[in-house]
Design a protein around this motif. Structure first.
Motif, PDB file in Angstrom:
ATOM      1  N   GLN A  37     -12.819   2.802   2.305  1.00 21.89           N
ATOM      2  CA  GLN A  37     -12.985   2.342   0.925  1.00 21.89           C
ATOM      3  C   GLN A  37     -14.469   2.285   0.599  1.00 21.89           C
ATOM      4  O   GLN A  37     -15.218   1.538   1.248  1.00 21.89           O
TER       5      GLN A  37
ATOM      6  N   TRP B  34       2.290   1.206  -6.527  1.00 20.83           N
ATOM      7  CA  TRP B  34       1.247   0.333  -7.069  1.00 20.83           C
ATOM      8  C   TRP B  34       0.883  -0.731  -6.040  1.00 20.83           C
ATOM      9  O   TRP B  34       1.768  -1.291  -5.366  1.00 20.83           O
ATOM     10  N   TYR B  35      -0.425  -1.012  -5.953  1.00 20.78           N
ATOM     11  CA  TYR B  35      -0.939  -2.025  -5.036  1.00 20.78           C
ATOM     12  C   TYR B  35      -1.942  -2.905  -5.778  1.00 20.78           C
ATOM     13  O   TYR B  35      -2.637  -2.435  -6.693  1.00 20.78           O
ATOM     14  N   GLN B  36      -2.024  -4.161  -5.349  1.00 16.65           N
ATOM     15  CA  GLN B  36      -3.022  -5.084  -5.857  1.00 16.65           C
ATOM     16  C   GLN B  36      -3.991  -5.431  -4.734  1.00 16.65           C
ATOM     17  O   GLN B  36      -3.562  -5.764  -3.629  1.00 16.65           O
ATOM     18  N   GLN B  37      -5.284  -5.334  -5.026  1.00 17.62           N
ATOM     19  CA  GLN B  37      -6.282  -5.700  -4.022  1.00 17.62           C
ATOM     20  C   GLN B  37      -7.206  -6.762  -4.595  1.00 17.62           C
ATOM     21  O   GLN B  37      -8.000  -6.474  -5.492  1.00 17.62           O
ATOM     22  N   PRO B  43      -5.222  -4.047   0.311  1.00 16.12           N
ATOM     23  CA  PRO B  43      -4.243  -3.870  -0.775  1.00 16.12           C
ATOM     24  C   PRO B  43      -2.867  -4.431  -0.406  1.00 16.12           C
ATOM     25  O   PRO B  43      -2.439  -4.321   0.744  1.00 16.12           O
ATOM     26  N   GLN B  44      -2.192  -5.018  -1.409  1.00 14.60           N
ATOM     27  CA  GLN B  44      -0.838  -5.553  -1.239  1.00 14.60           C
ATOM     28  C   GLN B  44       0.124  -4.740  -2.100  1.00 14.60           C
ATOM     29  O   GLN B  44      -0.126  -4.519  -3.289  1.00 14.60           O
ATOM     30  N   TYR B  89      -6.394  -2.861  -9.165  1.00 14.29           N
ATOM     31  CA  TYR B  89      -5.024  -2.348  -9.105  1.00 14.29           C
ATOM     32  C   TYR B  89      -5.086  -0.866  -8.774  1.00 14.29           C
ATOM     33  O   TYR B  89      -5.691  -0.076  -9.499  1.00 14.29           O
ATOM     34  N   LEU B  90      -4.438  -0.522  -7.684  1.00 14.12           N
ATOM     35  CA  LEU B  90      -4.491   0.838  -7.156  1.00 14.12           C
ATOM     36  C   LEU B  90      -3.133   1.513  -7.289  1.00 14.12           C
ATOM     37  O   LEU B  90      -2.089   0.898  -7.053  1.00 14.12           O
ATOM     38  N   PHE B 103      -4.620   7.843  -3.049  1.00 19.26           N
ATOM     39  CA  PHE B 103      -4.909   6.767  -3.989  1.00 19.26           C
ATOM     40  C   PHE B 103      -5.830   7.213  -5.117  1.00 19.26           C
ATOM     41  O   PHE B 103      -6.722   8.058  -4.932  1.00 19.26           O
ATOM     42  N   GLY B 106      -8.475   3.354  -9.129  1.00 21.53           N
ATOM     43  CA  GLY B 106      -8.187   1.957  -9.406  1.00 21.53           C
ATOM     44  C   GLY B 106      -8.569   1.515 -10.810  1.00 21.53           C
ATOM     45  O   GLY B 106      -9.377   2.150 -11.494  1.00 21.53           O
TER      46      GLY B 106
END
Lengths: 108, 112
Positions: A37, B34-37, B43-44, B89-90, B103, B106
């Motif tokens: 990242q 979709w992921y939230q970091q 990321p979740q 948000y990814l 990915f 974001g």
């Protein structure tokens, strides 16, 4: 659910040094990826490696699925290698579980 | 070939408002996740869609919803925004449900 642990959490290297990042996971998986990242948040694919060994330039990775770990090797590190490295694993068909990451800083 | 694209890049919203984030997958990919970091964490997972159907949902409240369109693009909607929804948000795209994921850059959401 699957637990993913990465070590070390932080790593500081001098330019030109080599390093090994580790990812341990708690259950069998059928997907595993390594990402870098960058400071802007972009996740860059490094390896898709549910098992075996792969190499790409100065980077290589090995996953030993039966022992539930994966290693990312960085050789001759450069300042542009700085950032956060994530391991992500999947055991079902729809989601990845990410580790907490290894924050790497390479000094010139 | 174009990679995964997301819009907007950044946005600022006020608590209680609603937001819609957009994602276009790589051409030929039929799955979008979709992921939230949040800052300092990995990321979740929030959702996965494949062939316009929800295939998986993470541990997020019903304020979060998503959909996938016939062209495989996707929207993530968040209602009644809370300060804790501030995150990156990814969106990830893949050919199917069990493949390598790619990915996008974001969307950085700030809730004030």
């Amino acid at each position: 659910g699957i637990q993913v642990e990465q070590s070390p959490p932080d790593l500081i290297l001098q330019e030109g040094a080599n390093s090994t990042l580790r990812c341990n996971f708690s259950d069998s998986v059928n997907n595993l990826q390594w990402f870098h990242q960058n400071p802007w948040g972009q996740l860059i694919n490094l390896f898709y490696i549910p098992s075996g060994t792969k190499q790409n330039g100065r980077l290589s990775a090995t996953t030993v699925a039966t022992e539930r770990y994966s290693l990312l090797y960085i050789s001759s590190s450069q300042t542009t290698d700085s950032g956060v490295y994530f391991c992500a694993v999947g055991s079902g068909t729809y989601k990845y579980i990410f580790g907490t990451g290894t924050r790497l800083k390479v000094l010139a | 070939d174009a990679g995964v694209t997301q819009s907007p890049t950044h946005l600022i919203k006020t608590r209680g408002q609603q937001v819609t984030l957009r994602c276009s997958p790589i051409s030929g990919h039929k799955s979008v996740s979709w992921y939230q970091q949040v800052l300092g964490q990995g990321p979740q997972f929030i959702f996965q869609y494949y062939e316009k159907e929800e295939r998986g949902r993470g541990n997020f409240p019903d304020r979060f919803s998503a959909r996938q369109f016939p062209n495989y693009s996707s929207e993530l909607n968040v209602n009644a925004l809370l300060l804790g929804d501030s995150a990156l948000y990814l969106c990830a795209s893949s050919p199917g449900t069990n493949y390598e994921q790619y990915f996008g850059p974001g969307t950085r959401l700030t809730v004030t």
